[in-house]
Design a protein around this motif. Structure first.
Motif, PDB file in Angstrom:
ATOM      1  N   ASN A   1       0.719  -1.256   0.083  1.00 36.07           N
ATOM      2  CA  ASN A   1       0.040  -0.007  -0.026  1.00 36.07           C
ATOM      3  C   ASN A   1       0.798   1.405   0.029  1.00 36.07           C
ATOM      4  O   ASN A   1       0.208   2.191  -0.258  1.00 36.07           O
ATOM      5  CB  ASN A   1      -0.822   0.065   1.152  1.00 36.07           C
ATOM      6  CG  ASN A   1      -2.236   1.047   0.939  1.00 36.07           C
ATOM      7  OD1 ASN A   1      -2.536   1.293  -0.124  1.00 36.07           O
ATOM      8  ND2 ASN A   1      -2.356   1.788   2.045  1.00 36.07           N
ATOM      9  N   ASN A   2       1.976   1.241   0.375  1.00 32.50           N
ATOM     10  CA  ASN A   2       2.857   2.382   0.224  1.00 32.50           C
ATOM     11  C   ASN A   2       2.962   2.656  -1.287  1.00 32.50           C
ATOM     12  O   ASN A   2       3.451   4.015  -1.642  1.00 32.50           O
ATOM     13  CB  ASN A   2       4.259   2.071   1.041  1.00 32.50           C
ATOM     14  CG  ASN A   2       5.077   0.979   0.304  1.00 32.50           C
ATOM     15  OD1 ASN A   2       4.436  -0.146  -0.260  1.00 32.50           O
ATOM     16  ND2 ASN A   2       6.179   1.019   0.015  1.00 32.50           N
ATOM     17  N   VAL A   3       3.021   1.709  -2.139  1.00 27.73           N
ATOM     18  CA  VAL A   3       2.940   2.210  -3.686  1.00 27.73           C
ATOM     19  C   VAL A   3       1.460   2.221  -4.215  1.00 27.73           C
ATOM     20  O   VAL A   3       1.156   3.279  -4.762  1.00 27.73           O
ATOM     21  CB  VAL A   3       3.563   0.807  -4.344  1.00 27.73           C
ATOM     22  CG1 VAL A   3       3.399   1.102  -5.955  1.00 27.73           C
ATOM     23  CG2 VAL A   3       4.912   0.917  -3.928  1.00 27.73           C
ATOM     24  N   LEU A   4       0.373   1.423  -3.699  1.00 35.40           N
ATOM     25  CA  LEU A   4      -0.755   1.554  -4.235  1.00 35.40           C
ATOM     26  C   LEU A   4      -1.460   2.844  -3.672  1.00 35.40           C
ATOM     27  O   LEU A   4      -2.326   3.478  -4.398  1.00 35.40           O
ATOM     28  CB  LEU A   4      -1.732   0.602  -3.867  1.00 35.40           C
ATOM     29  CG  LEU A   4      -0.876  -0.783  -4.563  1.00 35.40           C
ATOM     30  CD1 LEU A   4      -1.903  -2.074  -3.757  1.00 35.40           C
ATOM     31  CD2 LEU A   4      -1.506  -0.979  -5.855  1.00 35.40           C
ATOM     32  N   GLY A   5      -1.256   3.227  -2.487  1.00 39.78           N
ATOM     33  CA  GLY A   5      -1.704   4.574  -1.978  1.00 39.78           C
ATOM     34  C   GLY A   5      -3.095   4.755  -1.324  1.00 39.78           C
ATOM     35  O   GLY A   5      -3.804   5.678  -1.463  1.00 39.78           O
ATOM     36  N   TYR A   6      -3.741   3.535  -1.106  1.00 41.01           N
ATOM     37  CA  TYR A   6      -5.071   3.632  -0.671  1.00 41.01           C
ATOM     38  C   TYR A   6      -5.162   4.435   0.792  1.00 41.01           C
ATOM     39  O   TYR A   6      -4.234   4.265   1.525  1.00 41.01           O
ATOM     40  CB  TYR A   6      -5.767   2.291  -0.393  1.00 41.01           C
ATOM     41  CG  TYR A   6      -5.755   1.429  -1.599  1.00 41.01           C
ATOM     42  CD1 TYR A   6      -6.470   1.878  -2.749  1.00 41.01           C
ATOM     43  CD2 TYR A   6      -5.195   0.239  -1.764  1.00 41.01           C
ATOM     44  CE1 TYR A   6      -6.479   0.920  -3.839  1.00 41.01           C
ATOM     45  CE2 TYR A   6      -5.182  -0.459  -3.029  1.00 41.01           C
ATOM     46  CZ  TYR A   6      -6.140  -0.102  -3.929  1.00 41.01           C
ATOM     47  OH  TYR A   6      -6.219  -0.973  -4.949  1.00 41.01           O
ATOM     48  N   ASN A   7      -6.306   5.110   1.264  1.00 46.01           N
ATOM     49  CA  ASN A   7      -6.233   5.836   2.315  1.00 46.01           C
ATOM     50  C   ASN A   7      -6.788   5.071   3.470  1.00 46.01           C
ATOM     51  O   ASN A   7      -7.187   3.692   3.133  1.00 46.01           O
ATOM     52  CB  ASN A   7      -7.207   6.934   2.307  1.00 46.01           C
ATOM     53  CG  ASN A   7      -8.721   6.754   1.905  1.00 46.01           C
ATOM     54  OD1 ASN A   7      -9.310   5.586   2.595  1.00 46.01           O
ATOM     55  ND2 ASN A   7      -9.275   7.714   1.122  1.00 46.01           N
ATOM     56  N   SER A   8      -6.739   5.196   4.842  1.00 46.13           N
ATOM     57  CA  SER A   8      -6.951   4.649   5.959  1.00 46.13           C
ATOM     58  C   SER A   8      -8.449   3.730   5.989  1.00 46.13           C
ATOM     59  O   SER A   8      -8.709   2.838   6.091  1.00 46.13           O
ATOM     60  CB  SER A   8      -6.625   5.211   7.053  1.00 46.13           C
ATOM     61  OG  SER A   8      -7.173   6.349   7.453  1.00 46.13           O
ATOM     62  N   SER A   9      -9.344   4.710   5.526  1.00 45.02           N
ATOM     63  CA  SER A   9     -10.873   4.461   5.559  1.00 45.02           C
ATOM     64  C   SER A   9     -11.302   3.302   4.644  1.00 45.02           C
ATOM     65  O   SER A   9     -11.869   2.167   4.946  1.00 45.02           O
ATOM     66  CB  SER A   9     -11.748   5.482   5.320  1.00 45.02           C
ATOM     67  OG  SER A   9     -11.583   6.231   4.066  1.00 45.02           O
ATOM     68  N   PHE A  10     -10.389   3.463   3.277  1.00 46.24           N
ATOM     69  CA  PHE A  10     -10.818   2.348   2.373  1.00 46.24           C
ATOM     70  C   PHE A  10      -9.828   1.175   2.809  1.00 46.24           C
ATOM     71  O   PHE A  10     -10.342   0.125   2.478  1.00 46.24           O
ATOM     72  CB  PHE A  10     -10.078   2.745   0.976  1.00 46.24           C
ATOM     73  CG  PHE A  10     -10.445   2.009  -0.296  1.00 46.24           C
ATOM     74  CD1 PHE A  10     -11.795   1.844  -0.585  1.00 46.24           C
ATOM     75  CD2 PHE A  10      -9.530   1.152  -0.756  1.00 46.24           C
ATOM     76  CE1 PHE A  10     -12.159   0.808  -1.798  1.00 46.24           C
ATOM     77  CE2 PHE A  10      -9.790   0.262  -1.827  1.00 46.24           C
ATOM     78  CZ  PHE A  10     -11.114   0.245  -2.143  1.00 46.24           C
ATOM     79  N   MET A  11      -8.737   1.290   3.132  1.00 46.55           N
ATOM     80  CA  MET A  11      -8.378   0.069   3.716  1.00 46.55           C
ATOM     81  C   MET A  11      -8.914  -0.776   4.776  1.00 46.55           C
ATOM     82  O   MET A  11      -9.405  -2.005   4.914  1.00 46.55           O
ATOM     83  CB  MET A  11      -6.873   0.319   4.281  1.00 46.55           C
ATOM     84  CG  MET A  11      -5.792   0.433   3.225  1.00 46.55           C
ATOM     85  SD  MET A  11      -5.538  -0.777   2.099  1.00 46.55           S
ATOM     86  CE  MET A  11      -4.758  -1.971   3.279  1.00 46.55           C
ATOM     87  N   ALA A  12      -9.676  -0.105   5.846  1.00 47.80           N
ATOM     88  CA  ALA A  12     -10.433  -0.587   6.772  1.00 47.80           C
ATOM     89  C   ALA A  12     -11.572  -1.360   6.250  1.00 47.80           C
ATOM     90  O   ALA A  12     -12.145  -2.418   6.580  1.00 47.80           O
ATOM     91  CB  ALA A  12     -10.923   0.379   7.700  1.00 47.80           C
ATOM     92  N   LYS A  13     -12.369  -0.576   4.908  1.00 42.86           N
ATOM     93  CA  LYS A  13     -13.353  -1.380   4.427  1.00 42.86           C
ATOM     94  C   LYS A  13     -13.014  -2.697   3.431  1.00 42.86           C
ATOM     95  O   LYS A  13     -13.802  -3.703   3.753  1.00 42.86           O
ATOM     96  CB  LYS A  13     -13.846  -0.280   3.354  1.00 42.86           C
ATOM     97  CG  LYS A  13     -14.976  -0.786   2.221  1.00 42.86           C
ATOM     98  CD  LYS A  13     -15.325   0.113   1.187  1.00 42.86           C
ATOM     99  CE  LYS A  13     -16.352  -0.581   0.266  1.00 42.86           C
ATOM    100  NZ  LYS A  13     -16.600   0.347  -0.795  1.00 42.86           N
TER     101      LYS A  13
END
Length: 496
Positions: free
Chosen positions: A257-269
């Motif tokens: 994710n350091n490359v993909l760049g999703y935010n924390s709320s989307f990662m939680a989803k």
């Protein structure tokens, strides 16, 4: 592993395929393989004289005969170098019916001849193996982000690329039978007999390769179908909707994710979907188990019924928000979007301005003896007639290769390589290894021991060595070092 790889890739190459040759030096017009560069230097050093006619120039070619001269590619637009011995065109599946045939590119190896031939197939389903010819393996390359080509197969099944005729694809057994009919006719035309045959490919060709190879074994013909090994990269060999993608995509996303760049709320989803849809429990039970404790239960992903559990597509489309140049085949790529002479640098369709799709140019079609009236695109869509149904709901009614044909090929040849890239979003490494761990061959289920042996490349980086040296960085790019992990059991080699 190194012995196996060097052995497979010293063969003549057929696209329907092309073999990988190491790239060594830069020149105007692209990157040339070391063997080709040496060959061209030798030609330059020959005494000058009158220009040679075609027959005189082709006289040293091993496969140039009356039956094959119509397939010889004398030159290609934009490629200002000697192509050497290169053939392409359409060969009928049935020699009594010219309306249905497969388009091939045949590039004999540089150097001492060997009685071996490697078949290369791209996947899709519905994508052309000319991508392999121009961008992935062989004597010349014209890849993403290059304005001109550098020196780097069979288009399969019918309906893909320049392959002609009505598509009848319903099962892997059926299209493998058609391929092997074509391949027999190809060998007759080129006077090939008693060659060792290697069948290779990537992605959806993970299904094509084992079925074609198994079909060769069925022929019981050592003169024309002496199957000697197989290779698949990032292959769809198991249940690839649920097991090879959905169930294993979240750990890859979390790791990179350091490359993909999703935010924390989307990662939680995504983490919530991963948990509630049973993917976490499935991985806890089956991933990293050597030997496997049990056969994995049958799984099937229904895109309609299971829409709320479609973690893969949710992440896939969101990736373009963080990185408009997202490439699911190599997730580390960032903007700018690299132009592609084939018009398909990722899942986006894009070429540099005033750069038409190379194989759709009329002059290229004529040079390669391709149907001039056929529009070429890298991927033509699903070639299977029904379009839906079957284990993966693509109209391909055949069982996943791990159930029968892949174990059969491994046991018959004891020379099969399955490899996977860790940066592939489409076919994650963990999913491919899960498929292997659900396959029985040699009397045992899966690998009995965990792959841990490093792949160490002691060769210098021949692609960029000259650039580093000319810039004063002679020792920075040498050697390549540890590049992954390898493992071998009971005739199956694994590399990641």
């Amino acid at each position: 592993m190194h012995d196996m790889l060097s052995y497979i890739w010293t063969t003549v190459l057929l696209v329907v395929a092309l073999s990988t040759l190491r790239v060594s030096s830069m020149r105007p017009g692209g990157l040339l393989s070391e063997a080709v560069r040496r060959d061209q230097v030798t030609r330059v050093m020959l005494p000058s004289g009158p220009s040679q006619g075609l027959e005189e120039r082709a006289a040293p070619f091993r496969f140039y005969k009356n039956n094959t001269k119509k397939y010889l590619v004398e030159s290609l637009p934009e490629m200002d170098f000697d192509l050497g011995e290169l053939y392409s065109g359409v060969v009928p599946i049935d020699m009594n019916n010219a309306s249905r045939g497969l388009f091939f590119v045949f590039q004999p190896r540089v150097g001492e001849p060997v009685d071996e031939i490697t078949i290369w197939l791209n996947g899709g389903p519905g994508c052309s193996s000319l991508e392999g010819f121009l961008q992935e393996n062989g004597k010349f390359q014209w890849a993403w982000g290059q304005f001109s080509p550098t020196i780097n197969k069979v288009e399969y099944p019918v309906g893909v690329g320049f392959s002609i005729g009505e598509s009848r694809a319903r099962t892997e057994e059926g299209i493998a039978e058609e391929f092997n009919d074509f391949f027999f006719n190809f060998q007759k035309i080129f006077a090939i007999s008693k060659f060792k045959i290697y069948v290779t490919g990537e992605s959806y060709a993970g299904r094509y390769v084992p079925y074609i190879a198994s079909g060769m074994l069925d022929r019981n013909d050592s003169n024309h179908f002496n199957l000697s090994g197989a290779l698949t990269y990032n292959p769809t060999i198991g249940e690839f909707g649920w097991v090879q993608t959905q169930a294993v995509i979240y750990p890859l996303i979390e790791k990179y994710n350091n490359v993909l760049g999703y935010n924390s709320s989307f990662m939680a989803k995504l983490a919530s979907i991963d948990q509630t849809c049973g993917y976490v429990d499935y991985r806890d039970t089956h991933v990293d188990k050597f030997p496997p404790s049990q056969v994995q239960p049958p799984k099937y992903f229904n895109s309609t019924v299971d829409a709320d559990c479609d973690i893969w597509h949710a992440a896939y489309f969101a990736a373009y928000g963080a990185n408009p140049c997202f490439n699911p085949y190599l997730i580390t790529l960032q903007c700018p979007l690299q132009g592609d002479p084939l018009g398909f640098p990722s899942d986006l369709i894009y070429s540099y301005p005033n750069t038409p799709v190379y194989f759709d140019r009329e002059d290229v079609k004529k040079a390669m003896h391709a149907p001039v009236d056929r529009e070429w695109s890298l991927c033509n869509g699903n070639p299977f007639v029904e379009g839906q149904g079957g284990p993966q709901n693509l109209g391909d009614m055949s069982a996943d290769p791990i159930q029968r044909v892949l174990p059969r090929v491994i046991e018959a040849t004891r020379r099969v390589l399955v490899a996977n890239s860790d940066l592939d979003f489409e076919t994650p490494t963990t999913g491919t290894l899960l498929a292997i761990q659900n396959m029985t061959w040699g009397g045992l289920l899966g690998f009995q021991n965990k792959p841990v042996k490093p792949i160490t490349i002691t060769e210098p980086d021949l692609q960029y060595e000259a650039i580093f040296a000319s810039s004063g960085f002679d020792d920075v790019d040498d050697p390549q070092g540890t590049m992954g992990v390898q493992h071998f059991e009971r005739g199956l080699m694994w590399a990641e």
